[in-house]
Each structure stands twice: as structure tokens, then as C-alpha cells.
Scaffold this motif. Structure first.
Motif, PDB file in Angstrom:
ATOM      1  N   VAL A 274      77.262 -56.617 -12.321  1.00  0.00           N
ATOM      2  CA  VAL A 274      77.982 -56.433 -11.146  1.00  0.00           C
ATOM      3  C   VAL A 274      79.072 -57.401 -11.415  1.00  0.00           C
ATOM      4  CG1 VAL A 274      78.189 -56.235  -8.747  1.00  0.00           C
ATOM      5  CG2 VAL A 274      76.091 -55.331  -9.921  1.00  0.00           C
ATOM      6  N   ALA A 275      78.906 -58.539 -11.439  1.00  0.00           N
ATOM      7  CA  ALA A 275      79.968 -59.781 -11.302  1.00  0.00           C
ATOM      8  C   ALA A 275      80.940 -59.542 -12.503  1.00  0.00           C
ATOM      9  CB  ALA A 275      79.273 -61.070 -11.710  1.00  0.00           C
ATOM     10  N   GLU A 276      80.675 -58.994 -13.437  1.00  0.00           N
ATOM     11  CA  GLU A 276      81.760 -58.779 -14.817  1.00  0.00           C
ATOM     12  C   GLU A 276      82.290 -57.546 -14.259  1.00  0.00           C
ATOM     13  OE1 GLU A 276      78.777 -58.337 -18.027  1.00  0.00           O
ATOM     14  OE2 GLU A 276      78.896 -60.310 -18.298  1.00  0.00           O
ATOM     15  N   GLU A 277      81.896 -56.406 -13.667  1.00  0.00           N
ATOM     16  CA  GLU A 277      82.544 -55.397 -13.014  1.00  0.00           C
ATOM     17  C   GLU A 277      83.515 -55.653 -12.064  1.00  0.00           C
ATOM     18  OE1 GLU A 277      81.977 -50.833 -11.111  1.00  0.00           O
ATOM     19  OE2 GLU A 277      80.235 -52.010 -11.719  1.00  0.00           O
ATOM     20  N   LEU A 278      83.216 -56.719 -11.241  1.00  0.00           N
ATOM     21  CA  LEU A 278      84.009 -57.174 -10.188  1.00  0.00           C
ATOM     22  C   LEU A 278      85.107 -57.947 -11.006  1.00  0.00           C
ATOM     23  CD1 LEU A 278      81.557 -58.295  -7.390  1.00  0.00           C
ATOM     24  CD2 LEU A 278      83.361 -56.544  -7.242  1.00  0.00           C
ATOM     25  N   LEU A 279      84.816 -58.789 -11.966  1.00  0.00           N
ATOM     26  CA  LEU A 279      85.823 -59.582 -12.665  1.00  0.00           C
ATOM     27  C   LEU A 279      86.711 -58.463 -13.336  1.00  0.00           C
ATOM     28  CD1 LEU A 279      86.828 -62.144 -13.851  1.00  0.00           C
ATOM     29  CD2 LEU A 279      85.224 -62.222 -15.450  1.00  0.00           C
ATOM     30  N   ALA A 280      86.285 -57.644 -13.911  1.00  0.00           N
ATOM     31  CA  ALA A 280      87.303 -56.595 -14.607  1.00  0.00           C
ATOM     32  C   ALA A 280      88.505 -55.973 -13.816  1.00  0.00           C
ATOM     33  CB  ALA A 280      86.500 -55.692 -15.573  1.00  0.00           C
ATOM     34  N   GLY A 341      90.607 -72.359  -0.091  1.00  0.00           N
ATOM     35  CA  GLY A 341      91.562 -71.406  -0.466  1.00  0.00           C
ATOM     36  C   GLY A 341      90.687 -70.343  -1.719  1.00  0.00           C
ATOM     37  N   ILE A 342      89.135 -70.695  -1.483  1.00  0.00           N
ATOM     38  CA  ILE A 342      88.416 -70.023  -2.595  1.00  0.00           C
ATOM     39  C   ILE A 342      87.405 -69.055  -1.601  1.00  0.00           C
ATOM     40  CG2 ILE A 342      86.294 -70.432  -3.850  1.00  0.00           C
ATOM     41  CD1 ILE A 342      87.612 -73.093  -4.520  1.00  0.00           C
ATOM     42  N   ILE A 343      87.077 -67.820  -2.161  1.00  0.00           N
ATOM     43  CA  ILE A 343      86.143 -66.837  -1.454  1.00  0.00           C
ATOM     44  C   ILE A 343      85.466 -66.667  -2.779  1.00  0.00           C
ATOM     45  CG2 ILE A 343      87.655 -66.159   0.217  1.00  0.00           C
ATOM     46  CD1 ILE A 343      87.974 -63.370  -1.249  1.00  0.00           C
ATOM     47  N   ALA A 344      84.137 -65.884  -2.352  1.00  0.00           N
ATOM     48  CA  ALA A 344      83.369 -65.435  -3.572  1.00  0.00           C
ATOM     49  C   ALA A 344      82.528 -64.113  -3.078  1.00  0.00           C
ATOM     50  CB  ALA A 344      82.163 -66.315  -3.826  1.00  0.00           C
ATOM     51  N   PHE A 345      82.201 -63.337  -4.067  1.00  0.00           N
ATOM     52  CA  PHE A 345      81.537 -62.033  -3.836  1.00  0.00           C
ATOM     53  C   PHE A 345      80.064 -62.095  -4.394  1.00  0.00           C
ATOM     54  CE2 PHE A 345      85.950 -61.320  -3.743  1.00  0.00           C
ATOM     55  CZ  PHE A 345      86.268 -60.458  -2.978  1.00  0.00           C
ATOM     56  N   ASP A 346      78.897 -62.138  -3.671  1.00  0.00           N
ATOM     57  CA  ASP A 346      77.611 -62.043  -4.033  1.00  0.00           C
ATOM     58  C   ASP A 346      77.024 -60.527  -4.464  1.00  0.00           C
ATOM     59  OD1 ASP A 346      75.018 -62.142  -4.303  1.00  0.00           O
ATOM     60  OD2 ASP A 346      74.907 -64.096  -3.131  1.00  0.00           O
ATOM     61  N   PRO A 347      76.898 -60.497  -5.971  1.00  0.00           N
ATOM     62  CA  PRO A 347      76.592 -59.201  -6.371  1.00  0.00           C
ATOM     63  C   PRO A 347      74.987 -58.579  -5.806  1.00  0.00           C
ATOM     64  CG  PRO A 347      76.055 -60.735  -8.124  1.00  0.00           C
ATOM     65  CD  PRO A 347      76.703 -61.563  -6.973  1.00  0.00           C
ATOM     66  N   PRO A 349      73.671 -58.058  -2.577  1.00  0.00           N
ATOM     67  CA  PRO A 349      73.433 -56.979  -1.933  1.00  0.00           C
ATOM     68  C   PRO A 349      74.485 -55.894  -1.890  1.00  0.00           C
ATOM     69  CG  PRO A 349      74.390 -58.867  -0.814  1.00  0.00           C
ATOM     70  CD  PRO A 349      74.353 -59.126  -2.352  1.00  0.00           C
ATOM     71  N   LEU A 350      75.221 -55.741  -3.208  1.00  0.00           N
ATOM     72  CA  LEU A 350      76.039 -54.728  -3.461  1.00  0.00           C
ATOM     73  C   LEU A 350      75.185 -53.429  -4.050  1.00  0.00           C
ATOM     74  CD1 LEU A 350      79.137 -56.712  -4.685  1.00  0.00           C
ATOM     75  CD2 LEU A 350      78.743 -55.312  -2.419  1.00  0.00           C
ATOM     76  N   ARG A 351      75.565 -52.278  -3.623  1.00  0.00           N
ATOM     77  CA  ARG A 351      74.828 -51.089  -4.263  1.00  0.00           C
ATOM     78  C   ARG A 351      75.905 -50.724  -5.094  1.00  0.00           C
ATOM     79  NH1 ARG A 351      74.687 -47.238   0.648  1.00  0.00           N
ATOM     80  NH2 ARG A 351      76.776 -48.195   0.740  1.00  0.00           N
ATOM     81  N   PRO A 352      75.517 -49.966  -6.265  1.00  0.00           N
ATOM     82  CA  PRO A 352      76.522 -49.459  -7.360  1.00  0.00           C
ATOM     83  C   PRO A 352      77.636 -48.748  -6.801  1.00  0.00           C
ATOM     84  CG  PRO A 352      74.218 -49.012  -8.099  1.00  0.00           C
ATOM     85  CD  PRO A 352      74.357 -49.714  -6.762  1.00  0.00           C
ATOM     86  N   PRO A 353      77.784 -47.953  -5.908  1.00  0.00           N
ATOM     87  CA  PRO A 353      78.819 -47.295  -5.404  1.00  0.00           C
ATOM     88  C   PRO A 353      79.835 -48.325  -4.481  1.00  0.00           C
ATOM     89  CG  PRO A 353      76.814 -46.057  -4.700  1.00  0.00           C
ATOM     90  CD  PRO A 353      76.292 -47.502  -5.105  1.00  0.00           C
ATOM     91  N   ASP A 354      79.129 -49.445  -4.156  1.00  0.00           N
ATOM     92  CA  ASP A 354      80.141 -50.223  -3.284  1.00  0.00           C
ATOM     93  C   ASP A 354      81.322 -51.175  -4.226  1.00  0.00           C
ATOM     94  OD1 ASP A 354      78.678 -49.812  -0.934  1.00  0.00           O
ATOM     95  OD2 ASP A 354      77.441 -51.614  -1.419  1.00  0.00           O
ATOM     96  N   VAL A 355      80.802 -51.167  -5.748  1.00  0.00           N
ATOM     97  CA  VAL A 355      81.725 -52.180  -6.322  1.00  0.00           C
ATOM     98  C   VAL A 355      83.200 -51.726  -6.452  1.00  0.00           C
ATOM     99  CG1 VAL A 355      81.746 -53.237  -8.473  1.00  0.00           C
ATOM    100  CG2 VAL A 355      79.711 -52.941  -7.518  1.00  0.00           C
ATOM    101  N   PRO A 356      83.283 -50.420  -6.783  1.00  0.00           N
ATOM    102  CA  PRO A 356      84.612 -49.797  -6.937  1.00  0.00           C
ATOM    103  C   PRO A 356      85.177 -49.883  -5.703  1.00  0.00           C
ATOM    104  CG  PRO A 356      83.216 -48.081  -7.204  1.00  0.00           C
ATOM    105  CD  PRO A 356      82.467 -49.378  -7.157  1.00  0.00           C
ATOM    106  N   VAL A 357      84.581 -49.862  -4.396  1.00  0.00           N
ATOM    107  CA  VAL A 357      85.265 -49.740  -3.054  1.00  0.00           C
ATOM    108  C   VAL A 357      85.631 -51.022  -2.844  1.00  0.00           C
ATOM    109  CG1 VAL A 357      84.867 -49.716  -0.754  1.00  0.00           C
ATOM    110  CG2 VAL A 357      83.739 -47.816  -2.344  1.00  0.00           C
ATOM    111  N   VAL A 358      85.100 -52.236  -2.994  1.00  0.00           N
ATOM    112  CA  VAL A 358      85.314 -53.530  -3.151  1.00  0.00           C
ATOM    113  C   VAL A 358      86.607 -53.894  -3.761  1.00  0.00           C
ATOM    114  CG1 VAL A 358      84.790 -55.721  -3.138  1.00  0.00           C
ATOM    115  CG2 VAL A 358      83.141 -54.320  -2.436  1.00  0.00           C
ATOM    116  N   ILE A 359      86.501 -53.473  -5.013  1.00  0.00           N
ATOM    117  CA  ILE A 359      87.699 -53.810  -5.909  1.00  0.00           C
ATOM    118  C   ILE A 359      89.215 -53.112  -5.123  1.00  0.00           C
ATOM    119  CG2 ILE A 359      88.877 -53.229  -7.928  1.00  0.00           C
ATOM    120  CD1 ILE A 359      86.136 -53.449  -9.360  1.00  0.00           C
TER     121      ILE A 359
END
Length: 376
Positions: A274-280, A341-347, A349-359
Motif C-alpha cells: 500500500v505504501a508503494e502504491e501511494l508513493l507511485a 511541513g511533514i505529513i504521513a499516510f499510515d497504510p 487502516p486503508l482498504r484497497p479501494p481507499d488508496v486511489p481515492v486518497v491519491i
């Protein structure tokens, strides 16, 4: 069935973590089913709690265990066990302990607020917090000198909220405290390792059942049999207000049975994906460094981190957090370093459908904030 929408509550996308303010963990179908099944029957609660404690103790490698309503309650109950023991007269007087020993030694860098002050949890159990050291250092000599006859226990807080630099490690705390015959309590609320603190020699450890382990809102206390027995005795006192229901106990056992059957590698692999998908999806954002980072407190957790060049972007990380929290659906991110100036995304609690929505929403936020517009 009444839904969140029926009462005007909007579900959010949780990219912040297993946060109490966001409801802890989301329950698997197996956990939810176990809770529904348990709720349809009556049982002897004392027997249920004893059998559940025995199962948890085996998984934790501890002599005994008990279930309560959360790790915050666990701190209060562990404190009460060390201050009042099993004496019914003292249990009834808590939190107004007027005897010694009742002081609880805590390194100053561990006196955090996790949503409520650690010191207040100690006081609820009749303890008097005794800070030792400073926010950036606890000399071993000073710590050892603080372990006098007024000390009922030492509390070690294992948390990403704590100061890491300059604090005495758990091994040193246990060695020094046990050298004076003083028990060591560990607050491991959001930790992922159910066995390491007991194996290290801690006398009592409390965990949140509704965070890393994926259970309902609950807490675990495990450790030495004599001290767990004193924790159980507090149900005739302050722990009565911290009781846990049959549904929660069975949901927690179901979650733990699944959790302990999985290896650390099995737990980490989906988080990394999930973290790699968010990074991409976010690495090409302007004036932003996006990267994957391991948990700052050493847990086997990875997160996607974004470090914003706020001057060149023309907006702050705090403004991005606010935009995401007010969009549709709201996205809650990790804000522990937003002032830098830093935020983070914790993978987790994220469901698979959430990831493209977050991006998509992060990209929309950048476009809107850079143009000076408001979110849709």
C-alpha cells in the motif's frame, strides 16, 4: 440497523493510523461475527474473563492476563494493583491513597499526553507520579537514586509519542528497579509485539486490543500471576467503571487468534504494498519529497511520508491537512510533524479501494491550494 449516515455522521478515510479518535481498528468479518454471536447468549462473566485471560496469557508468554476496556484503563488498574494490592479496604479508598508506597516513577520523557495525560491515569489508580530526569535525558544514577521506599512501581511507556533520545532503555529500567524489588509496568498500548516485554522481564504490560491487534475497543493486562490477581481485585473498586462486555471479550480473542498466527513478514508485506502504491501516485507532486519510512518507535510498520517545501508551494502542510479533512470523503492523515511541513499516510487502516481515492484527493488538494481555491 441504524447507520452512521442515519444519525448524520460521515465515515472518513483513515490514513492516520489506529487512532482512538477515529474509532481504533476496523473489525474483520470474523471479529464482527464473533461479537454478534457472543451478544446473543448469557454466560458467567467471571468464568469467561478467567478463560479469556488464560488464552491471552498463553499467547503473550505470561503467567496470567486480564481484559479491560483499554490501555489507559490498564495503566490505572496496574497502578492500583501495585498501590492497593488485594486489600479490600485500600481498594475501596482508591484513588485517595493516603499510605505508602504509592509513588510511580516515570522518566520525564515518558510523561506524555496520548489524548489524556499519563499522569492522570496514574492518579486514577491511587498513584503519585514521580518524574525522573528531564525531557531529553534520564541519567541512570539519578533514576537509581529515585527508587526509595515510597516507590510502588516504575512505569515505562513504549510509544511513538515519547521522547526517544536520552531515555533509559527498558532493560536498564528493569535491572535497576528489580534490584530494589520494585515492579516494572509497561504501557505498550499501540505496540505490535505481544511477547517481547514479558520476555524482557516486565512485571505487568498493558496493550490496546483495538489497535495493532485489530480487535474491538478493549485493553489487555498481562504479567505476573500475583500482580494480575491484584488487577482483577480492582473490579471491586475503580476497575468496575472500566469493565468490558462479553461481546468485546470474544471479539478480542478472535482478533488475537488471527494476529498471533501471522508472522511479522506476513503483517508487513501488505503495508509495504500500500505504501508503494501511494508513493507511485504521489511522488511527482511539485516541491514535495515523498518517501517510505519505518516507524519512529521501531514497530514493524511503514508509512508514506510527504515533506512539503511550504515556501515554494505557497501553502502549508497544515493547510493540506485541513483541505483533506474537509473534502468528500474526508481523509484523515498523520499529523505528528505537521509543524515541520511533514505529513504521513499510515497504510494499516486503508482498504484497497481507499488508496486511489486518497491519491486523487491529494492531487486535487495541491491543484486547489496552489491556485488559491477552496476544496470542492
Amino acid at each position: 440497523m441504524i447507520t452512521y449516515e442515519d444519525i448524520g455522521v460521515t465515515p472518513v478515510i483513515n490514513a492516520s493510523g489506529m487512532m482512538t479518535r477515529l474509532g481504533g481498528a476496523s473489525l474483520s468479518p470474523a471479529v464482527a461475527s464473533a461479537m454478534a454471536h457472543a451478544g446473543a447468549a448469557y454466560v458467567d462473566m467471571d468464568v469467561l474473563k478467567q478463560r479469556a485471560g488464560a488464552m491471552i496469557a498463553k499467547w503473550a508468554g505470561a503467567e496470567s492476563a486480564w481484559v479491560t476496556c483499554g490501555a489507559g484503563a490498564g495503566i490505572a488498574i496496574m497502578t492500583a494493583a501495585c498501590v492497593a494490592g488485594t486489600d479490600p479496604r485500600r481498594i475501596e479508598r482508591l484513588p485517595n491513597a493516603d499510605w505508602q508506597p504509592r509513588e510511580i516513577v516515570v522518566q520525564s520523557g515518558h510523561l506524555i499526553n496520548f489524548g489524556a495525560p499519563i499522569a492522570q491515569m496514574i492518579r486514577l489508580g491511587g498513584g503519585e507520579p514521580r518524574p525522573v530526569g528531564w525531557a531529553n535525558a534520564t541519567p541512570a544514577e539519578l533514576f537509581a537514586a529515585s527508587l526509595d521506599d515510597h516507590v510502588a512501581a516504575v512505569l515505562f511507556v513504549q510509544s511513538h509519542h515519547c521522547v526517544q533520545k536520552g531515555m533509559l532503555p527498558l532493560a536498564d529500567v528493569i535491572r535497576l528497579a528489580h534490584g530494589r524489588g520494585i515492579p516494572v509496568l509497561v504501557d505498550a498500548a499501540a505496540e505490535t509485539d505481544l511477547r517481547s516485554y514479558i520476555e524482557a522481564g516486565a512485571d505487568l504490560v498493558t496493550y490496546s486490543g483495538g489497535k495493532a491487534f485489530g480487535g474491538p475497543t478493549s485493553g489487555i493486562i498481562c504479567g505476573k500471576e500475583s500482580l494480575v490477581a491484584a488487577c482483577r481485585a480492582q473490579e471491586q473498586g475503580i476497575a468496575r467503571a472500566m469493565k468490558v462486555g462479553k461481546e468485546t471479550i470474544m471479539g478480542l480473542l478472535t482478533a488475537l487468534s488471527t494476529y498471533v498466527a501471522r508472522s511479522p513478514t506476513e503483517l508487513l508485506a501488505p503495508l509495504t504494498r500500500v505504501a508503494e502504491e501511494l508513493l507511485a501516485g504521489l511522488k511527482e507532486l511539485p516541491y514535495t519529497r515523498a518517501y517510505i519510512e519505518r516507524d519512529e518507535a521501531g514497530r514493524p510498520i511503514v508509512r508514506l511520508v510527504m515533506q512539503l517545501d511550504e515556501v515554494r508551494l505557497g501553502f502549508t502542510a497544515a493547510a493540506l491537512v485541513d483541505w483533506l479533512a474537509r473534502t468528500t470523503p474526508p481523509v484523515m492523515v498523520r499529523t505528528h510533524r505537521v509543524n515541520l511541513g511533514i505529513i504521513a499516510f499510515d497504510p494499516r487502516p486503508l482498504r484497497p479501494p481507499d488508496v486511489p481515492v486518497v491519491i486523487r484527493l491529494v492531487r486535487e488538494a495541491y491543484a486547489s491550494l496552489r491556485s488559491g481555491g477552496a476544496q470542492s
